[in-house]
Write a protein that holds these residues in place. Structure first.
Motif, PDB file in Angstrom:
ATOM      1  N   THR A   1       0.807  -1.223   0.000  1.00 23.95           N
ATOM      2  CA  THR A   1       0.000   0.000   0.000  1.00 23.95           C
ATOM      3  C   THR A   1       0.838   1.270   0.000  1.00 23.95           C
ATOM      4  OG1 THR A   1      -0.239  -0.080   2.397  1.00 23.95           O
ATOM      5  CG2 THR A   1      -1.995  -1.064   1.085  1.00 23.95           C
ATOM      6  N   ILE A   2       2.138   1.154   0.204  1.00 22.89           N
ATOM      7  CA  ILE A   2       2.982   2.348   0.124  1.00 22.89           C
ATOM      8  C   ILE A   2       3.356   2.673  -1.319  1.00 22.89           C
ATOM      9  CG2 ILE A   2       3.897   2.124   2.464  1.00 22.89           C
ATOM     10  CD1 ILE A   2       6.459   0.928   1.208  1.00 22.89           C
ATOM     11  N   LYS A   3       3.046   1.757  -2.238  1.00 19.59           N
ATOM     12  CA  LYS A   3       3.352   1.967  -3.654  1.00 19.59           C
ATOM     13  C   LYS A   3       2.266   2.836  -4.294  1.00 19.59           C
ATOM     14  CE  LYS A   3       5.442  -2.620  -4.084  1.00 19.59           C
ATOM     15  NZ  LYS A   3       5.275  -3.958  -4.699  1.00 19.59           N
ATOM     16  N   PRO A   4       2.659   3.786  -5.148  1.00 19.89           N
ATOM     17  CA  PRO A   4       1.644   4.582  -5.853  1.00 19.89           C
ATOM     18  C   PRO A   4       0.799   3.680  -6.756  1.00 19.89           C
ATOM     19  CG  PRO A   4       3.854   5.494  -6.170  1.00 19.89           C
ATOM     20  CD  PRO A   4       4.015   4.173  -5.480  1.00 19.89           C
ATOM     21  N   PRO A   5      -0.478   4.044  -6.972  1.00 21.97           N
ATOM     22  CA  PRO A   5      -1.333   3.206  -7.810  1.00 21.97           C
ATOM     23  C   PRO A   5      -0.869   3.233  -9.272  1.00 21.97           C
ATOM     24  CG  PRO A   5      -2.452   5.250  -7.262  1.00 21.97           C
ATOM     25  CD  PRO A   5      -1.167   5.223  -6.476  1.00 21.97           C
ATOM     26  N   SER A   6      -1.080   2.123  -9.965  1.00 21.99           N
ATOM     27  CA  SER A   6      -0.754   2.083 -11.390  1.00 21.99           C
ATOM     28  C   SER A   6      -1.778   2.921 -12.151  1.00 21.99           C
ATOM     29  CB  SER A   6      -0.746   0.639 -11.895  1.00 21.99           C
ATOM     30  OG  SER A   6      -2.033   0.072 -11.742  1.00 21.99           O
ATOM     31  N   SER A   7      -1.487   3.230 -13.393  1.00 19.49           N
ATOM     32  CA  SER A   7      -2.361   4.100 -14.181  1.00 19.49           C
ATOM     33  C   SER A   7      -3.744   3.486 -14.422  1.00 19.49           C
ATOM     34  CB  SER A   7      -1.699   4.438 -15.516  1.00 19.49           C
ATOM     35  OG  SER A   7      -1.464   3.248 -16.246  1.00 19.49           O
ATOM     36  N   ASP A   8      -3.867   2.168 -14.347  1.00 21.13           N
ATOM     37  CA  ASP A   8      -5.161   1.523 -14.578  1.00 21.13           C
ATOM     38  C   ASP A   8      -5.888   1.175 -13.265  1.00 21.13           C
ATOM     39  OD1 ASP A   8      -3.340  -0.463 -13.843  1.00 21.13           O
ATOM     40  OD2 ASP A   8      -4.265  -1.982 -15.124  1.00 21.13           O
ATOM     41  N   ALA A   9      -5.350   1.605 -12.134  1.00 23.05           N
ATOM     42  CA  ALA A   9      -5.956   1.302 -10.830  1.00 23.05           C
ATOM     43  C   ALA A   9      -6.792   2.488 -10.346  1.00 23.05           C
ATOM     44  CB  ALA A   9      -4.868   0.995  -9.809  1.00 23.05           C
ATOM     45  N   LEU A  10      -7.600   2.225  -9.326  1.00 25.53           N
ATOM     46  CA  LEU A  10      -8.348   3.313  -8.691  1.00 25.53           C
ATOM     47  C   LEU A  10      -7.353   4.298  -8.076  1.00 25.53           C
ATOM     48  CD1 LEU A  10     -11.105   1.174  -6.946  1.00 25.53           C
ATOM     49  CD2 LEU A  10     -11.361   2.575  -8.992  1.00 25.53           C
ATOM     50  N   PRO A  11      -7.669   5.580  -8.050  1.00 22.23           N
ATOM     51  CA  PRO A  11      -6.708   6.597  -7.590  1.00 22.23           C
ATOM     52  C   PRO A  11      -6.618   6.734  -6.069  1.00 22.23           C
ATOM     53  CG  PRO A  11      -8.718   7.653  -8.299  1.00 22.23           C
ATOM     54  CD  PRO A  11      -8.892   6.179  -8.584  1.00 22.23           C
ATOM     55  N   VAL A  12      -6.417   5.609  -5.384  1.00 22.64           N
ATOM     56  CA  VAL A  12      -6.268   5.638  -3.921  1.00 22.64           C
ATOM     57  C   VAL A  12      -4.815   5.977  -3.612  1.00 22.64           C
ATOM     58  CG1 VAL A  12      -6.426   4.291  -1.803  1.00 22.64           C
ATOM     59  CG2 VAL A  12      -8.106   3.939  -3.635  1.00 22.64           C
ATOM     60  N   PRO A  13      -4.575   7.058  -2.857  1.00 26.39           N
ATOM     61  CA  PRO A  13      -3.198   7.445  -2.545  1.00 26.39           C
ATOM     62  C   PRO A  13      -2.477   6.370  -1.735  1.00 26.39           C
ATOM     63  CG  PRO A  13      -4.747   9.182  -1.945  1.00 26.39           C
ATOM     64  CD  PRO A  13      -5.552   7.966  -2.282  1.00 26.39           C
ATOM     65  N   PRO A  14      -1.161   6.305  -1.855  1.00 23.04           N
ATOM     66  CA  PRO A  14      -0.383   5.385  -1.018  1.00 23.04           C
ATOM     67  C   PRO A  14      -0.627   5.679   0.467  1.00 23.04           C
ATOM     68  CG  PRO A  14       0.994   6.369  -2.714  1.00 23.04           C
ATOM     69  CD  PRO A  14      -0.312   7.094  -2.742  1.00 23.04           C
ATOM     70  N   HIS A  15      -0.611   4.647   1.286  1.00 22.96           N
ATOM     71  CA  HIS A  15      -0.821   4.820   2.725  1.00 22.96           C
ATOM     72  C   HIS A  15      -0.239   3.633   3.467  1.00 22.96           C
ATOM     73  CE1 HIS A  15      -4.168   1.909   2.522  1.00 22.96           C
ATOM     74  NE2 HIS A  15      -4.487   2.526   1.392  1.00 22.96           N
ATOM     75  N   GLY A  16      -0.165   3.755   4.785  1.00 23.89           N
ATOM     76  CA  GLY A  16       0.329   2.664   5.605  1.00 23.89           C
ATOM     77  C   GLY A  16       0.897   3.161   6.910  1.00 23.89           C
ATOM     78  N   THR A  17       1.353   2.213   7.710  1.00 26.20           N
ATOM     79  CA  THR A  17       1.969   2.523   8.991  1.00 26.20           C
ATOM     80  C   THR A  17       3.121   1.559   9.216  1.00 26.20           C
ATOM     81  OG1 THR A  17       0.638   0.961  10.263  1.00 26.20           O
ATOM     82  CG2 THR A  17      -0.240   3.187  10.020  1.00 26.20           C
ATOM     83  N   THR A  18       3.912   1.881  10.198  1.00 23.12           N
ATOM     84  CA  THR A  18       4.895   0.925  10.703  1.00 23.12           C
ATOM     85  C   THR A  18       4.530   0.676  12.161  1.00 23.12           C
ATOM     86  OG1 THR A  18       6.414   2.710  11.265  1.00 23.12           O
ATOM     87  CG2 THR A  18       6.728   1.646   9.136  1.00 23.12           C
ATOM     88  N   GLY A  19       4.812  -0.492  12.629  1.00 26.98           N
ATOM     89  CA  GLY A  19       4.465  -0.831  14.003  1.00 26.98           C
ATOM     90  C   GLY A  19       3.048  -1.335  14.116  1.00 26.98           C
ATOM     91  N   ALA A  20       2.700  -1.774  15.299  1.00 24.30           N
ATOM     92  CA  ALA A  20       1.387  -2.364  15.544  1.00 24.30           C
ATOM     93  C   ALA A  20       0.300  -1.301  15.588  1.00 24.30           C
ATOM     94  CB  ALA A  20       1.408  -3.139  16.861  1.00 24.30           C
TER      95      ALA A  20
END
Length: 134
Positions: free
Chosen positions: A56-75
């Motif tokens: 999820t930290i990867k930018p979406p591909s051109s054919d994917a929905l435009p959901v921005p990269p996101h995520g966390t580290t740790g629990a």
């Protein structure tokens, strides 16, 4: 204006282990899985999103929905709303599955909570709605 929480997201390293845990141990209904990126579960009136944190930290591909990269580290943490009777049942199910309950107590207002971990170390809680006077 905000009416509630529609989705809650947790991030994991092992999506297969997470899928088995949330489906088989917690008994949630799988709604959708997309490759090794995410698996989504119905959770009452909302949806629990489990994401592979490395995808999820990867930018979406051109054919994917435009959901921005996101995520966390740790629990992370999520709390599931349950009746007192359901907490007893899930505690029994967790014990049978070899999942340690880290804490089982009643809050000052009388609401009960149990805490445990998913396979990736996220802190999960099952609590009675009266914890928040709901």
């Amino acid at each position: 204006m905000i009416d509630g929480i529609l989705e809650t997201a947790l991030y994991v390293d092992d999506l297969d282990a997470a899928e088995r845990f949330y489906r088989d141990v917690l008994g949630l209904e799988k709604v959708l899985r997309h490759d090794n990126r995410h698996v989504f579960f119905r959770c009452g009136a909302g949806i629990l999103l489990i994401f592979n944190r490395h995808e999820t930290i990867k930018p979406p591909s051109s054919d994917a929905l435009p959901v921005p990269p996101h995520g966390t580290t740790g629990a992370g943490h999520a709390c599931f709303r349950m009746s007192a009777e359901a907490i007893d049942l899930i505690a029994e199910k967790l014990n049978k599955a070899g999942v340690s309950i880290e804490s089982d107590f009643c809050w000052p207002n009388g609401a009960r909570s149990i805490y445990f971990r998913d396979p990736d170390g996220n802190s999960l809680e099952c609590a009675e709605p009266k914890l928040w006077n709901l």
